[in-house]
Design an enzyme around this catalytic site. Sequence first.
Site, PDB file in Angstrom:
ATOM      1  N   GLU B  87       1.101 -16.991  -1.411  1.00  0.00           N
ATOM      2  CA  GLU B  87      -0.042 -17.227  -0.530  1.00  0.00           C
ATOM      3  C   GLU B  87      -0.652 -18.626  -0.660  1.00  0.00           C
ATOM      4  O   GLU B  87      -1.772 -18.851  -0.202  1.00  0.00           O
ATOM      5  CB  GLU B  87      -1.108 -16.150  -0.747  1.00  0.00           C
ATOM      6  CG  GLU B  87      -0.681 -14.805  -0.155  1.00  0.00           C
ATOM      7  CD  GLU B  87      -1.864 -13.921   0.192  1.00  0.00           C
ATOM      8  OE1 GLU B  87      -1.864 -13.361   1.287  1.00  0.00           O
ATOM      9  OE2 GLU B  87      -2.784 -13.799  -0.629  1.00  0.00           O
ATOM     10  N   HIS B 106      -9.629 -17.112  -2.933  1.00  0.00           N
ATOM     11  CA  HIS B 106      -9.176 -15.980  -2.117  1.00  0.00           C
ATOM     12  C   HIS B 106      -9.007 -14.742  -2.973  1.00  0.00           C
ATOM     13  O   HIS B 106      -8.298 -14.782  -3.982  1.00  0.00           O
ATOM     14  CB  HIS B 106      -7.845 -16.305  -1.437  1.00  0.00           C
ATOM     15  CG  HIS B 106      -7.172 -15.101  -0.839  1.00  0.00           C
ATOM     16  ND1 HIS B 106      -7.772 -14.317   0.118  1.00  0.00           N
ATOM     17  CD2 HIS B 106      -5.960 -14.535  -1.060  1.00  0.00           C
ATOM     18  CE1 HIS B 106      -6.946 -13.322   0.455  1.00  0.00           C
ATOM     19  NE2 HIS B 106      -5.845 -13.426  -0.247  1.00  0.00           N
ATOM     20  N   HIS B 108      -9.759 -10.004  -3.085  1.00  0.00           N
ATOM     21  CA  HIS B 108      -9.785  -8.729  -2.357  1.00  0.00           C
ATOM     22  C   HIS B 108     -10.859  -7.828  -2.921  1.00  0.00           C
ATOM     23  O   HIS B 108     -10.624  -6.638  -3.149  1.00  0.00           O
ATOM     24  CB  HIS B 108      -8.443  -8.017  -2.477  1.00  0.00           C
ATOM     25  CG  HIS B 108      -7.246  -8.905  -2.480  1.00  0.00           C
ATOM     26  ND1 HIS B 108      -6.411  -9.049  -3.550  1.00  0.00           N
ATOM     27  CD2 HIS B 108      -6.753  -9.728  -1.525  1.00  0.00           C
ATOM     28  CE1 HIS B 108      -5.440  -9.908  -3.263  1.00  0.00           C
ATOM     29  NE2 HIS B 108      -5.621 -10.341  -2.048  1.00  0.00           N
ATOM     30  N   HIS B 176      -7.468  -6.909   4.169  1.00  0.00           N
ATOM     31  CA  HIS B 176      -6.865  -7.773   3.176  1.00  0.00           C
ATOM     32  C   HIS B 176      -7.903  -8.308   2.185  1.00  0.00           C
ATOM     33  O   HIS B 176      -7.854  -7.986   1.008  1.00  0.00           O
ATOM     34  CB  HIS B 176      -6.139  -8.899   3.912  1.00  0.00           C
ATOM     35  CG  HIS B 176      -5.408  -9.865   3.022  1.00  0.00           C
ATOM     36  ND1 HIS B 176      -4.426 -10.701   3.489  1.00  0.00           N
ATOM     37  CD2 HIS B 176      -5.523 -10.151   1.712  1.00  0.00           C
ATOM     38  CE1 HIS B 176      -3.959 -11.445   2.503  1.00  0.00           C
ATOM     39  NE2 HIS B 176      -4.619 -11.128   1.407  1.00  0.00           N
TER      40      HIS B 176
END
Lengths: 243, 243, 243, 243
Positions: B87, B106, B108, B176
């Site tokens: 990613e 980033h 979750h 996501h």
Amino acid sequence: MAADTVDRAVLEDLAAASRILVDQGVFDAAGHVSMRHPERPDRFLMSRSLAPELVTADDIMEFTLDCAPCGHPSTPLGASEPKPFIERFLHGGIYQKRADVIAVAHGHSAAVIPFGLVNTPMRATYHNAAFLAAGVPVFDIRDRFGATDIVISSAERGAALADALGDKAVLLLRAHGFVAVAPDLPSAVFRAIFTEVSARVQLQAATLGGPMATLDEEEGRKADAINLATVGRSWELWKKRVM
Amino acid sequence: MAADTVDRAVLEDLAAASRILVDQGVFDAAGHVSMRHPERPDRFLMSRSLAPELVTADDIMEFTLDCAPCGHPSTPLGASEPKPFIERFLHGGIYQKRADVIAVAHGHSAAVIPFGLVNTPMRATYHNAAFLAAGVPVFDIRDRFGATDIVISSAERGAALADALGDKAVLLLRAHGFVAVAPDLPSAVFRAIFTEVSARVQLQAATLGGPMATLDEEEGRKADAINLATVGRSWELWKKRVM
Amino acid sequence: MAADTVDRAVLEDLAAASRILVDQGVFDAAGHVSMRHPERPDRFLMSRSLAPELVTADDIMEFTLDCAPCGHPSTPLGASEPKPFIERFLHGGIYQKRADVIAVAHGHSAAVIPFGLVNTPMRATYHNAAFLAAGVPVFDIRDRFGATDIVISSAERGAALADALGDKAVLLLRAHGFVAVAPDLPSAVFRAIFTEVSARVQLQAATLGGPMATLDEEEGRKADAINLATVGRSWELWKKRVM
Amino acid sequence: MAADTVDRAVLEDLAAASRILVDQGVFDAAGHVSMRHPERPDRFLMSRSLAPELVTADDIMEFTLDCAPCGHPSTPLGASEPKPFIERFLHGGIYQKRADVIAVAHGHSAAVIPFGLVNTPMRATYHNAAFLAAGVPVFDIRDRFGATDIVISSAERGAALADALGDKAVLLLRAHGFVAVAPDLPSAVFRAIFTEVSARVQLQAATLGGPMATLDEEEGRKADAINLATVGRSWELWKKRVM
């Protein structure tokens, strides 16, 4: 029937899986995880009856798929027979019906139980929970057995539960808990963990109201393939925390 | 392309950012944070593929904005090339489109995901979440790429995500997670943390019902300026906890 | 103006109060607690600008009620002046208007913030939160100052906040946090903790719906008297945990 | 009245029960657990007034069922009399009316309190909470005593509470907390823990809406029998964590 020899590292992984599920908040003082015997698909391995936080490789027992104990796979024959979990029938029932299943985890984590009590189906709220996108059935023990003590304590109950699971990855047990199955041990642990996390996410999303753009079946299949291929990164971390 | 030399303290801060986001409950066994190269704005720094809790300065790799690996910025040329995160394209896509962005996180985290699933916009529930007051867009990967595995695994996906982010500080990814960007590393960490906390507050406020007197855009701009100026006090504490 | 000498045990208690509120989950990387000077009611004591988890007796500063710093009460004159909290004006404003107030705590705990955003009043859900039964006003800084950065950074803002507090024990700040005041330091800590806990209880009770049989004003007064008389048992435990 | 001698292991178990309920998140800085005297059913054992996290065997006092202190069961006569809990009357009242009760736990855990405030009855959401299936009454002290300080501080209040408990395992106290009783000490601890957990599950299930397929009375009786027979496995784990 005598126990077969199993690589010590396999037994240690299975014991670690038990402690991981405590460390990650999925198991409390109860819960158990098992795996199919690596060389004899007609046997499975599972801890003796013990709080999951305390399980070590020495506590692993071997069972036929009918759930008859065969002793310790790492201990000389003749060692005293420990007490197995009553609910080993939940595991055996699944191994009998699902040749693709290599590992099974069963627990009672708090966020999952609501979905076994109400009509709202559990959904795959994000990629880590992709295995839920195919659907999550609910097993109500009353349907076949009437008013019981809820425990999966016989071959008949285990078989009925395996029927309800069908070809899915996760099954909810009404007023009891969940079962997660997978084609390998780390993935069964991964699925148990993210069943719980996704349940929490869905409960929170429900308080906002309106339609929920969860993963559809095709997204679920594709994301699950990635998860199965990359589970090692999480597994190594989780194991490190409990060794 | 070879890696450039970067001050060790910079690499240690970037690694600490990763561990801080675990310690603060934003990252679990996954999640990644990156920063633009301090001397070469056409490069960025990011850990090799690794659980965020385990990242150290030695794990930091250097990438072009096209996400081609250039090796380790602190290791002699010729050292074996580690495996980068798939990613990284999420990070590279943003650095290409947003010259003002110096750091990207980033993850979750559970409280944030609901807002990517339903129609309720995320709002700035208090001054620490002021950066949300300008609006929080949602990126649905289906809109451009149909049914996928959800992963931001290509330059095309990274660019589409950066388009959806626009000039905002935070973007939600449907089913996501989230991305938080900032003009410096401590502020990206701060924003990742308070995106999660504010999401929790908003979820709780929603259960009470009725209109919500969250920060308006002007209040958000003013409070955010204070946050950016005083982030050092939090950053030093957070770092101390993971060193 | 020079600082007065204060018994070291008093300074240590005030520093402990700060760390207790972190340990009990009320403060995060921000939050501050102050107390009126034990011998000079026209002065108050408060940490320099510092994460509350890190505060020690050596960080305590002395201020006039106008919030002018007078140095350290435990350090020789001439020691370098540390940086005070901007929000000391919140504390000073209250000490000026409320002669009965001996200690003030201010934080941004997550469960409390929703009640400053919506129209649902905070209520006393059980005996430990008895001090809420008299009512919990909400201060919206917009009413007097328009769109601001939300921070209580001036004498004017502090005075307006103290007006909104009136004779109550707790005040909510819209999109910001809460203030708890008490006739002694342990009770201010107790009230900050149970403001948070009671908010959580009320949020959960709200999901069940229907009327809520919380404490009425008379029950609140009577139960609060017991709490004030027995706070020592909790205080000693909390202190022990952070020493 | 002098205290009788009690086996040290019994006192240590009772003290451990107190610390277990803190460790398991049921007690905070308050809460108390007691047990009937093993040889004299007209006496009971309970800690002196102390935060439950700090209780050791030396803190256990002996009381008549009228709640008169008889000293320490493990300390020579003449040792200075410690201060008992005011709320011992809650325990004594129950021991007087319920010959089957051997242990009593009382606390104020956050998830339980909502069910004492609203009209939604607490239900048995899963097998571990089977003891709730027979029904959970709510005691509102106002009904007999008007506006009070909420504390069960007299024989009259204790007797009224015992009346409200009837033959049940758990009673909720409006705006106060809960009482759990059992035929042995480990089961009282078990019931206190799973009253809290089941309350959390029910609160979450309520956010999903619709009917809830909780345990019925017959299932509850059967599952409770299993729980009582197997509580040792959990008890040993919980004790190990606090020794």
